[in-house]
Design a protein around this motif. Structure first.
Motif, short mmCIF file in Angstrom:
data_model
loop_
_atom_site.label_atom_id
_atom_site.label_comp_id
_atom_site.label_asym_id
_atom_site.label_seq_id
_atom_site.Cartn_x
_atom_site.Cartn_y
_atom_site.Cartn_z
N SER A 41 0.80 -1.23 0.00
CA SER A 41 0.00 0.00 0.00
C SER A 41 0.83 1.28 0.00
O SER A 41 0.35 2.32 0.46
N CYS A 45 5.04 0.50 -4.72
CA CYS A 45 4.63 -0.91 -4.64
C CYS A 45 3.24 -1.12 -5.26
O CYS A 45 2.97 -2.14 -5.88
N THR A 46 2.37 -0.11 -5.09
CA THR A 46 1.04 -0.17 -5.68
C THR A 46 1.14 -0.12 -7.20
O THR A 46 0.49 -0.89 -7.91
N THR A 47 1.99 0.77 -7.71
CA THR A 47 2.18 0.90 -9.16
C THR A 47 2.75 -0.40 -9.74
O THR A 47 2.24 -0.92 -10.74
N PHE A 80 -4.11 -5.28 0.84
CA PHE A 80 -3.43 -4.70 -0.33
C PHE A 80 -3.94 -5.38 -1.60
O PHE A 80 -4.33 -4.72 -2.58
N GLN A 84 -6.38 -3.39 -4.38
CA GLN A 84 -5.80 -3.14 -5.71
C GLN A 84 -6.32 -4.12 -6.77
O GLN A 84 -5.93 -4.02 -7.93
#
Length: 158
Positions: A41, A45-47, A80, A84
């Motif tokens: 999160s 790392c999200t990308t 997470f 996502q």
């Protein structure tokens, strides 16, 4: 013991999202991407996870499984993944056993303070369980495309 290209990756078993227990040796016969990220999160790392998610069909076509790994607990990983919409499992490596196996725990500096953390890294394991490619000190932009190209080439025997 360090990993080297063309050598078998030592077996590991780890807790993952979806109540799964992942054992590397059970995945023989498939190519496996294991990517390590510092923290669930967070923006980079999200990308990166989103890029893997968006290209999952292409990885599937190349007979390649995707596994994300961080030191976050299983609840943080589940949240997470759900938030996502990740379509692959995330491994909770709180004891750093998998991180140490791949030697991704490095001394990092943040705001002038040193701490041990995960160096963003990705590994491609062939169908026989050998290390085919590795990427260390990964920059997120364009990285997943590069991993996909390598997985496709490996799958096609190039």
């Amino acid at each position: 013991m360090s990993l080297s290209l063309g050598q078998p990756v030592p077996d590991f078993t780890a807790q993952a999202t979806g109540d799964a227990t992942i054992t590397l040796s059970d995945l023989k016969g498939k190519q496996v991407v294991v990517y390590f990220y510092p923290k669930a999160s967070t923006p980079g790392c999200t990308t990166e996870g989103g890029d893997f998610r968006d290209l999952k069909q292409a990885f599937d076509a190349a007979d390649t499984l995707i596994l994300g790994v961080s030191r976050d607990g299983i609840r943080a990983q589940e949240n997470f993944k759900a938030k996502q919409g990740f379509n692959f499992e995330l491994i909770s490596d709180k004891d750093e056993a998998v991180c140490r196996l791949f030697e991704v725990i490095k001394l990092k500096k943040l705001y002038g303070k040193e701490h041990l953390g995960i160096e963003r890294s990705t590994f491609l394991i062939d169908k026989g369980g050998r290390l085919a490619r590795e990427w260390r000190k990964v920059k997120v932009k364009g990285h997943v495309d590069e991993v996909l190209e390598a997985a496709q080439a490996l799958h096609e025997g190039k």
